[in-house]
Design a protein around this motif. Structure first.
Motif, PDB file in Angstrom:
ATOM      1  N   GLN A 139       0.844  -1.190   0.000  1.00  0.00           N
ATOM      2  CA  GLN A 139       0.000   0.000   0.000  1.00  0.00           C
ATOM      3  C   GLN A 139       0.883   1.246   0.000  1.00  0.00           C
ATOM      4  N   ALA A 140       0.319   2.343  -0.464  1.00  0.00           N
ATOM      5  CA  ALA A 140       1.023   3.623  -0.424  1.00  0.00           C
ATOM      6  C   ALA A 140       0.668   4.375   0.845  1.00  0.00           C
ATOM      7  N   THR A 141       1.647   5.056   1.412  1.00  0.00           N
ATOM      8  CA  THR A 141       1.370   5.980   2.508  1.00  0.00           C
ATOM      9  C   THR A 141       0.886   7.298   1.901  1.00  0.00           C
ATOM     10  N   ALA A 142      -0.207   7.824   2.422  1.00  0.00           N
ATOM     11  CA  ALA A 142      -0.718   9.087   1.897  1.00  0.00           C
ATOM     12  C   ALA A 142      -1.130  10.004   3.032  1.00  0.00           C
ATOM     13  N   PHE A 143      -2.400   9.905   3.478  1.00  0.00           N
ATOM     14  CA  PHE A 143      -2.943  10.883   4.418  1.00  0.00           C
ATOM     15  C   PHE A 143      -2.118  11.049   5.684  1.00  0.00           C
ATOM     16  N   GLU A 144      -1.740   9.944   6.316  1.00  0.00           N
ATOM     17  CA  GLU A 144      -1.032  10.036   7.591  1.00  0.00           C
ATOM     18  C   GLU A 144       0.301  10.769   7.430  1.00  0.00           C
ATOM     19  N   GLY A 145       1.067  10.359   6.427  1.00  0.00           N
ATOM     20  CA  GLY A 145       2.364  10.989   6.207  1.00  0.00           C
ATOM     21  C   GLY A 145       2.246  12.432   5.783  1.00  0.00           C
ATOM     22  N   ILE A 146       1.251  12.732   4.948  1.00  0.00           N
ATOM     23  CA  ILE A 146       1.049  14.113   4.509  1.00  0.00           C
ATOM     24  C   ILE A 146       0.768  15.012   5.705  1.00  0.00           C
ATOM     25  N   ALA A 147      -0.141  14.574   6.574  1.00  0.00           N
ATOM     26  CA  ALA A 147      -0.482  15.390   7.742  1.00  0.00           C
ATOM     27  C   ALA A 147       0.697  15.514   8.696  1.00  0.00           C
ATOM     28  N   LEU A 207      12.182  14.085  17.679  1.00  0.00           N
ATOM     29  CA  LEU A 207      11.728  14.494  16.354  1.00  0.00           C
ATOM     30  C   LEU A 207      10.528  15.434  16.389  1.00  0.00           C
ATOM     31  N   GLY A 208       9.949  15.623  17.573  1.00  0.00           N
ATOM     32  CA  GLY A 208       8.800  16.504  17.685  1.00  0.00           C
ATOM     33  C   GLY A 208       7.477  15.844  17.375  1.00  0.00           C
ATOM     34  N   MET A 209       7.465  14.521  17.282  1.00  0.00           N
ATOM     35  CA  MET A 209       6.199  13.814  17.058  1.00  0.00           C
ATOM     36  C   MET A 209       5.342  13.847  18.310  1.00  0.00           C
ATOM     37  N   SER A 234       3.808  15.424   8.005  1.00  0.00           N
ATOM     38  CA  SER A 234       4.890  16.235   7.432  1.00  0.00           C
ATOM     39  C   SER A 234       4.659  17.719   7.616  1.00  0.00           C
ATOM     40  N   ARG A 235       3.436  18.109   7.989  1.00  0.00           N
ATOM     41  CA  ARG A 235       3.175  19.511   8.309  1.00  0.00           C
ATOM     42  C   ARG A 235       3.626  19.859   9.728  1.00  0.00           C
ATOM     43  N   ARG A 236       3.964  18.831  10.505  1.00  0.00           N
ATOM     44  CA  ARG A 236       4.338  19.058  11.894  1.00  0.00           C
ATOM     45  C   ARG A 236       5.770  18.629  12.177  1.00  0.00           C
ATOM     46  N   MET A 237       6.370  17.867  11.278  1.00  0.00           N
ATOM     47  CA  MET A 237       7.697  17.304  11.499  1.00  0.00           C
ATOM     48  C   MET A 237       8.525  17.463  10.236  1.00  0.00           C
ATOM     49  N   ALA A 238       9.811  17.147  10.356  1.00  0.00           N
ATOM     50  CA  ALA A 238      10.701  17.200   9.202  1.00  0.00           C
ATOM     51  C   ALA A 238      10.259  16.180   8.159  1.00  0.00           C
ATOM     52  N   ALA A 239      10.221  16.591   6.907  1.00  0.00           N
ATOM     53  CA  ALA A 239       9.743  15.723   5.835  1.00  0.00           C
ATOM     54  C   ALA A 239      10.595  14.467   5.709  1.00  0.00           C
ATOM     55  N   GLU A 240      11.907  14.589   5.907  1.00  0.00           N
ATOM     56  CA  GLU A 240      12.787  13.415   5.772  1.00  0.00           C
ATOM     57  C   GLU A 240      12.453  12.358   6.801  1.00  0.00           C
ATOM     58  N   THR A 241      12.088  12.782   7.991  1.00  0.00           N
ATOM     59  CA  THR A 241      11.711  11.838   9.042  1.00  0.00           C
ATOM     60  C   THR A 241      10.497  11.019   8.622  1.00  0.00           C
ATOM     61  N   ILE A 242       9.502  11.690   8.053  1.00  0.00           N
ATOM     62  CA  ILE A 242       8.293  11.009   7.614  1.00  0.00           C
ATOM     63  C   ILE A 242       8.601  10.092   6.439  1.00  0.00           C
ATOM     64  N   ALA A 243       9.431  10.570   5.508  1.00  0.00           N
ATOM     65  CA  ALA A 243       9.787   9.745   4.355  1.00  0.00           C
ATOM     66  C   ALA A 243      10.503   8.477   4.793  1.00  0.00           C
ATOM     67  N   ARG A 244      11.405   8.593   5.752  1.00  0.00           N
ATOM     68  CA  ARG A 244      12.128   7.408   6.219  1.00  0.00           C
ATOM     69  C   ARG A 244      11.172   6.400   6.852  1.00  0.00           C
ATOM     70  N   MET A 245      10.286   6.877   7.716  1.00  0.00           N
ATOM     71  CA  MET A 245       9.351   5.968   8.353  1.00  0.00           C
ATOM     72  C   MET A 245       8.445   5.308   7.313  1.00  0.00           C
ATOM     73  N   ALA A 246       7.975   6.098   6.342  1.00  0.00           N
ATOM     74  CA  ALA A 246       7.070   5.565   5.326  1.00  0.00           C
ATOM     75  C   ALA A 246       7.765   4.559   4.428  1.00  0.00           C
ATOM     76  N   ARG A 259      10.938   0.915  13.513  1.00  0.00           N
ATOM     77  CA  ARG A 259      10.010   1.566  14.432  1.00  0.00           C
ATOM     78  C   ARG A 259      10.707   2.737  15.121  1.00  0.00           C
ATOM     79  N   ILE A 260       9.928   3.750  15.423  1.00  0.00           N
ATOM     80  CA  ILE A 260      10.429   4.901  16.163  1.00  0.00           C
ATOM     81  C   ILE A 260       9.977   4.760  17.610  1.00  0.00           C
ATOM     82  N   GLY A 261      10.921   4.692  18.530  1.00  0.00           N
ATOM     83  CA  GLY A 261      10.596   4.600  19.940  1.00  0.00           C
ATOM     84  C   GLY A 261      10.203   5.950  20.515  1.00  0.00           C
ATOM     85  N   ALA A 262       9.743   5.935  21.754  1.00  0.00           N
ATOM     86  CA  ALA A 262       9.246   7.160  22.385  1.00  0.00           C
ATOM     87  C   ALA A 262      10.322   8.234  22.484  1.00  0.00           C
TER      88      ALA A 262
END
Length: 272
Positions: free
Chosen positions: A140-148, A178-180, A150-162, A169-172
């Motif tokens: 499946q493609a990542t869309a809505f979750e990653g898009i939203a 990362l500001g999540m 990425s407005r709050r965090m660094a885009a590279e962080t979201i791209a790596r996770m996706a 996995r990203i721990g607490a």
């Protein structure tokens, strides 16, 4: 039939709790149907000043219950329709909740569960929390979750996770860096207590001022976001019917590495 949700009130704090712990609080047809009304109920209650969203058991939220939905064609068609039109109605942002919303993440948050992190006003998590996005690992493609997000965090962080999918996995602690999330609760069993404390603190403020503040802050993020979600929906739909969409779940069920279809040639835009 159970909705898979608990709606509670503790003083000025309303709680929306995912209550399907036996399946990691995954969203089945009943929960998908019940979520809009649950958010609306708490948002409309004048006694509720702040809403906390969390999960029962050891996991926060693990996305769609694809097994259950496969047995309910009508529910699957409705969810597909909402996805196609970028009209999902599962989170506080989707349903235009005016009150402050705190996501209190207990344990694993995976896939579609990231909607509730991305769309909360404040996110706290227990020390055992983990975040992962397995979409690409099941075709499946990542869309809505990653898009939203990425407005709050660094885009590279979201791209790596996706792009890492279920293999990372990203721990607490890392999520905090990362500001999540804005706070780690340790020991983990204090998460609900701490969420209640924080919510009560926020509830002391002017409801009207908080609503206005929320509109202003989210309005800044909203600029361009809806168009991005519509574009993301097209990418998401592009995977529907693709062989990898069948191979991913099959490999998961058989506990083997997936055999992905060979990619075609890259699509390039014409030069202008």
């Amino acid at each position: 039939m159970s909705s898979g949700l608990l709606v509670e009130r503790h003083g000025p704090v309303g709680w929306l709790v995912f209550d399907r712990p036996e399946v990691g609080n995954a969203m089945d047809a009943a929960m998908l149907s019940a979520l809009p009304a649950a958010w609306a109920e708490l948002d409309a209650d004048p006694a509720v000043r702040v809403i906390v969203n969390t999960g029962a058991g050891e996991r926060f939220q693990t996305g769609l219950d694809v097994v259950q939905l496969s047995r309910d064609p009508a529910a699957l068609r409705e969810h597909s329709r909402q996805t196609r039109r970028a009209e999902l109605k599962i989170t506080a942002w989707h349903t235009k909740v005016a009150k402050p919303v705190i996501a209190a993440v207990n344990g694993l948050c995976a896939g579609g569960g990231l909607h509730f992190v991305a769309d909360a006003d404040i996110v706290i998590a227990d020390a055992d929390a983990e975040f992962t996005d397995p979409h690409v690992s099941v075709g499946q493609a990542t869309a809505f979750e990653g898009i939203a997000l990425s407005r709050r965090m660094a885009a590279e962080t979201i791209a790596r996770m996706a792009l890492a999918g279920r293999h990372e996995r990203i721990g607490a602690a890392r999520a905090y860096q990362l500001g999540m999330i804005s706070e780690i609760v340790d020991p983990p069993e204090r998460l609900r207590e701490r969420a209640q404390e924080l919510a009560e603190t926020i509830a002391r403020n002017s409801p009207a001022a908080m609503a206005a503040t929320k509109r202003a802050l989210w309005g800044a993020l909203e600029s361009g976001l809806s168009d991005a979600c519509v574009t993301g929906a097209a990418e998401l739909m592009g995977m529907w019917g693709h062989p990898d969409q069948l191979e991913g779940p099959a490999a998961f069920a058989e506990r083997r590495e997936p055999r992905w279809a060979e990619p075609g040639p890259p699509v390039r835009e014409a030069h202008r």
